[in-house]
Motif scaffolding. Structure first.
Motif, PDB file in Angstrom:
ATOM      1  N   PRO A  69       0.821  -1.227   0.000  1.00 53.32           N
ATOM      2  CA  PRO A  69       0.000   0.000   0.000  1.00 53.32           C
ATOM      3  C   PRO A  69       0.849   1.268   0.000  1.00 53.32           C
ATOM      4  O   PRO A  69       0.472   2.262  -0.627  1.00 53.32           O
ATOM      5  N   ILE A  70       1.986   1.229   0.686  1.00 51.55           N
ATOM      6  CA  ILE A  70       2.866   2.394   0.730  1.00 51.55           C
ATOM      7  C   ILE A  70       3.502   2.605  -0.637  1.00 51.55           C
ATOM      8  O   ILE A  70       3.606   3.739  -1.119  1.00 51.55           O
ATOM      9  N   LYS A  71       3.904   1.524  -1.290  1.00 51.21           N
ATOM     10  CA  LYS A  71       4.474   1.631  -2.634  1.00 51.21           C
ATOM     11  C   LYS A  71       3.488   2.273  -3.598  1.00 51.21           C
ATOM     12  O   LYS A  71       3.855   3.125  -4.415  1.00 51.21           O
ATOM     13  N   ARG A  72       2.225   1.863  -3.505  1.00 51.55           N
ATOM     14  CA  ARG A  72       1.228   2.378  -4.445  1.00 51.55           C
ATOM     15  C   ARG A  72       0.995   3.872  -4.248  1.00 51.55           C
ATOM     16  O   ARG A  72       0.931   4.638  -5.223  1.00 51.55           O
ATOM     17  N   VAL A  73       0.871   4.310  -3.003  1.00 49.76           N
ATOM     18  CA  VAL A  73       0.592   5.727  -2.791  1.00 49.76           C
ATOM     19  C   VAL A  73       1.823   6.573  -3.102  1.00 49.76           C
ATOM     20  O   VAL A  73       1.714   7.656  -3.686  1.00 49.76           O
ATOM     21  N   VAL A  74       3.015   6.076  -2.761  1.00 51.36           N
ATOM     22  CA  VAL A  74       4.243   6.796  -3.108  1.00 51.36           C
ATOM     23  C   VAL A  74       4.350   6.937  -4.630  1.00 51.36           C
ATOM     24  O   VAL A  74       4.656   8.017  -5.154  1.00 51.36           O
ATOM     25  N   GLY A  75       4.065   5.865  -5.345  1.00 52.31           N
ATOM     26  CA  GLY A  75       4.140   5.904  -6.799  1.00 52.31           C
ATOM     27  C   GLY A  75       3.183   6.904  -7.401  1.00 52.31           C
ATOM     28  O   GLY A  75       3.540   7.645  -8.334  1.00 52.31           O
ATOM     29  N   SER A  76       1.958   6.964  -6.872  1.00 55.63           N
ATOM     30  CA  SER A  76       0.972   7.892  -7.430  1.00 55.63           C
ATOM     31  C   SER A  76       1.372   9.335  -7.160  1.00 55.63           C
ATOM     32  O   SER A  76       1.173  10.216  -8.016  1.00 55.63           O
ATOM     33  N   ILE A  77       1.949   9.603  -6.006  1.00 57.32           N
ATOM     34  CA  ILE A  77       2.372  10.971  -5.671  1.00 57.32           C
ATOM     35  C   ILE A  77       3.522  11.404  -6.574  1.00 57.32           C
ATOM     36  O   ILE A  77       3.499  12.503  -7.152  1.00 57.32           O
ATOM     37  N   GLU A  79       4.416  10.151  -9.475  1.00 52.82           N
ATOM     38  CA  GLU A  79       3.975  10.209 -10.877  1.00 52.82           C
ATOM     39  C   GLU A  79       3.262  11.528 -11.168  1.00 52.82           C
ATOM     40  O   GLU A  79       3.330  12.052 -12.286  1.00 52.82           O
ATOM     41  N   ALA A  80       2.598  12.070 -10.151  1.00 57.18           N
ATOM     42  CA  ALA A  80       1.889  13.338 -10.317  1.00 57.18           C
ATOM     43  C   ALA A  80       2.810  14.547 -10.207  1.00 57.18           C
ATOM     44  O   ALA A  80       2.350  15.693 -10.318  1.00 57.18           O
ATOM     45  N   GLY A  81       4.107  14.311  -9.981  1.00 54.41           N
ATOM     46  CA  GLY A  81       5.060  15.411  -9.910  1.00 54.41           C
ATOM     47  C   GLY A  81       5.142  16.089  -8.552  1.00 54.41           C
ATOM     48  O   GLY A  81       5.717  17.172  -8.432  1.00 54.41           O
ATOM     49  N   GLN A  82       4.576  15.453  -7.530  1.00 52.45           N
ATOM     50  CA  GLN A  82       4.656  15.999  -6.181  1.00 52.45           C
ATOM     51  C   GLN A  82       5.732  15.251  -5.380  1.00 52.45           C
ATOM     52  O   GLN A  82       6.260  14.243  -5.842  1.00 52.45           O
ATOM     53  N   GLU A  83       6.054  15.784  -4.211  1.00 51.59           N
ATOM     54  CA  GLU A  83       7.145  15.177  -3.450  1.00 51.59           C
ATOM     55  C   GLU A  83       6.643  14.344  -2.281  1.00 51.59           C
ATOM     56  O   GLU A  83       5.559  14.581  -1.734  1.00 51.59           O
ATOM     57  N   VAL A  84       7.480  13.364  -1.902  1.00 53.06           N
ATOM     58  CA  VAL A  84       7.228  12.510  -0.757  1.00 53.06           C
ATOM     59  C   VAL A  84       8.311  12.770   0.280  1.00 53.06           C
ATOM     60  O   VAL A  84       9.508  12.723  -0.033  1.00 53.06           O
ATOM     61  N   ALA A 129      12.157   4.601   1.516  1.00 52.19           N
ATOM     62  CA  ALA A 129      12.985   4.429   0.320  1.00 52.19           C
ATOM     63  C   ALA A 129      12.677   3.099  -0.359  1.00 52.19           C
ATOM     64  O   ALA A 129      12.634   3.013  -1.598  1.00 52.19           O
ATOM     65  N   ALA A 130      12.451   2.062   0.445  1.00 50.53           N
ATOM     66  CA  ALA A 130      12.107   0.751  -0.117  1.00 50.53           C
ATOM     67  C   ALA A 130      10.772   0.801  -0.858  1.00 50.53           C
ATOM     68  O   ALA A 130      10.525  -0.006  -1.764  1.00 50.53           O
ATOM     69  N   ALA A 131       9.909   1.753  -0.477  1.00 54.14           N
ATOM     70  CA  ALA A 131       8.623   1.915  -1.157  1.00 54.14           C
ATOM     71  C   ALA A 131       8.742   2.753  -2.425  1.00 54.14           C
ATOM     72  O   ALA A 131       7.739   2.993  -3.100  1.00 54.14           O
ATOM     73  N   PRO A 134      12.463   8.900  -2.934  1.00 52.64           N
ATOM     74  CA  PRO A 134      13.842   9.355  -2.747  1.00 52.64           C
ATOM     75  C   PRO A 134      14.157   9.464  -1.264  1.00 52.64           C
ATOM     76  O   PRO A 134      13.252   9.585  -0.422  1.00 52.64           O
ATOM     77  N   ASP A 135      15.439   9.438  -0.915  1.00 53.98           N
ATOM     78  CA  ASP A 135      15.820   9.587   0.486  1.00 53.98           C
ATOM     79  C   ASP A 135      15.228  10.880   1.033  1.00 53.98           C
ATOM     80  O   ASP A 135      15.446  11.957   0.469  1.00 53.98           O
ATOM     81  N   PRO A 136      14.483  10.810   2.124  1.00 44.36           N
ATOM     82  CA  PRO A 136      13.814  12.012   2.617  1.00 44.36           C
ATOM     83  C   PRO A 136      14.787  12.998   3.244  1.00 44.36           C
ATOM     84  O   PRO A 136      15.790  12.611   3.847  1.00 44.36           O
ATOM     85  N   ILE A 137      14.450  14.294   3.104  1.00 46.83           N
ATOM     86  CA  ILE A 137      15.234  15.346   3.759  1.00 46.83           C
ATOM     87  C   ILE A 137      14.357  16.186   4.682  1.00 46.83           C
ATOM     88  O   ILE A 137      14.853  17.081   5.360  1.00 46.83           O
ATOM     89  N   ALA A 138      13.039  15.899   4.701  1.00 49.23           N
ATOM     90  CA  ALA A 138      12.113  16.640   5.548  1.00 49.23           C
ATOM     91  C   ALA A 138      11.269  15.649   6.337  1.00 49.23           C
ATOM     92  O   ALA A 138      11.005  14.526   5.887  1.00 49.23           O
ATOM     93  N   PHE A 139      10.818  16.079   7.504  1.00 50.01           N
ATOM     94  CA  PHE A 139      10.141  15.184   8.446  1.00 50.01           C
ATOM     95  C   PHE A 139       9.015  15.923   9.143  1.00 50.01           C
ATOM     96  O   PHE A 139       9.111  17.116   9.414  1.00 50.01           O
ATOM     97  N   ARG A 140       7.928  15.197   9.405  1.00 48.14           N
ATOM     98  CA  ARG A 140       6.912  15.636  10.352  1.00 48.14           C
ATOM     99  C   ARG A 140       6.509  14.452  11.207  1.00 48.14           C
ATOM    100  O   ARG A 140       6.145  13.391  10.694  1.00 48.14           O
ATOM    101  N   SER A 141       6.549  14.641  12.500  1.00 45.82           N
ATOM    102  CA  SER A 141       6.160  13.589  13.423  1.00 45.82           C
ATOM    103  C   SER A 141       4.649  13.477  13.504  1.00 45.82           C
ATOM    104  O   SER A 141       3.933  14.484  13.421  1.00 45.82           O
ATOM    105  N   GLY A 142       4.152  12.259  13.672  1.00 44.28           N
ATOM    106  CA  GLY A 142       2.733  12.051  13.886  1.00 44.28           C
ATOM    107  C   GLY A 142       2.256  12.788  15.117  1.00 44.28           C
ATOM    108  O   GLY A 142       2.928  12.804  16.151  1.00 44.28           O
TER     109      GLY A 142
END
Length: 318
Positions: A69-77, A79-84, A129-131, A134-142
């Motif tokens: 599920p994480i792979k699918r949502v990461v891929g859709s984001i 593909e739409a040109g937005q960042e993860v 990254a496995a999903a 790209p290696d993240p450079i920004a973070f938000r905690s739950g």
């Protein structure tokens, strides 16, 4: 220099649905694409208005429901040109499928030691990254649960940005050592902290800039205030599930209209308010003394009336 706008969407599988005992496919659908106003619909709205957004994706539910599920949502984001970028709810570390939330780890990241936070964030970044991200450079905690130790952990892991400071949730669970009214980006503990934008909806009371928290009129006033006062940044919060009802079965018409209005307002103001991706490392002033929008009794009362109407409609539809 235009005011940078970080339009952020926290994207996660919802603990609420896990506790309800829903099957995995339903949990995924109601968390990520509820009532056809989830991540896919939001991506389409962003594209229509030519806006950039950051999707803070939580990979931790993969410990229970697998990485697909994480792979699918990461891929859709992507593909739409937005960042993860990286989001993290640590309670999933102790969870098990099918137990309706009987087992879980501590919910707040600030309840972990510095060393434990380093390990959690590093492991979550590896999963993201496995999903396919790209290696993240920004973070938000739950739940905005972060402290100076969290920023220290991020600095050790070479993150550039954090966006967990939320003065309306200070001092718990948003426990970073900054003033509650801090809304301008600032270098703190080796990381650029990009706080969630606030308004003062009543004298002495702060409310954060989230789709479900502010009316369209309050959002417009906050954006115009940021332009007028030459703020360094505006940071807006939404969620993949936020435009639907709590069960994820029907669209919340009020929240949908707010998201649509926000997109229009940002598109109309793109010369003064420039949406940005963290990965672009946009230039912005650090350490400014930007102040939240001052209260307006009329704006607040109108939002309260709108919310009462929304709740009444929801009760009648239930």
């Amino acid at each position: 220099m235009p005011t940078r706008v970080f339009l952020t969407v926290d994207t996660e599988l919802m603990w609420r649905h896990h506790v309800a005992g829903l099957d995995a496919a339903t949990i995924v659908q109601r968390s990520l694409e509820p009532a056809e106003v989830g991540v896919g619909w939001q991506l389409a709205q962003l594209a229509e208005h030519g806006l950039k957004a950051c999707f803070f994706v939580d990979p931790m539910p993969a410990l229970v429901y697998g990485l697909d599920p994480i792979k699918r949502v990461v891929g859709s984001i992507l593909e739409a040109g937005q960042e993860v970028q990286l989001h993290l709810h640590p309670n999933w570390t102790g969870a098990h499928a099918g137990d309706r939330g009987a087992t879980y780890g501590p919910f707040e990241l600030i309840d972990y030691s510095l060393a434990e936070q380093v390990e959690l964030i590093s492991g979550a970044a590896d999963m993201l990254a496995a999903a396919g991200a790209p290696d993240p450079i920004a973070f938000r905690s739950g739940s905005y649960s972060a402290s100076d130790d969290t920023l220290g952990a991020l600095a050790q892991l070479e993150f550039v940005y954090d966006s967990s400071h939320n003065g309306s949730e200070h001092p718990w669970p948003s426990a970073i050592g900054l003033e509650p009214r801090r809304i301008a980006p600032v270098l703190h503990r080796g990381v650029i902290e990009v706080p969630v934008t606030l308004i003062e909806d009543q004298k002495g009371h702060l409310r954060h800039f989230q789709i479900c928290a502010l009316s369209a009129a309050e959002m417009k006033a906050a954006l115009d205030h940021a332009v007028r006062e030459d703020h360094a940044a505006v940071t807006v919060v939404s969620h993949g599930f936020e435009l639907a009802n709590r069960a994820g079965t029907r669209a919340n018409a009020v929240h949908v209209r707010r998201f649509e209005a926000l997109c229009r307002m940002l598109a109309e103001r793109r010369g003064a308010l420039e949406t940005a991706h963290f990965v672009d490392r946009p230039k912005m002033a650090l350490g400014q003394d930007d102040s939240p929008l001052a209260p307006s009794v009329l704006r607040t009362r109108l939002r309260q009336a709108e919310q009462l109407w929304s709740n009444w409609v929801e009760e009648r539809a239930a």
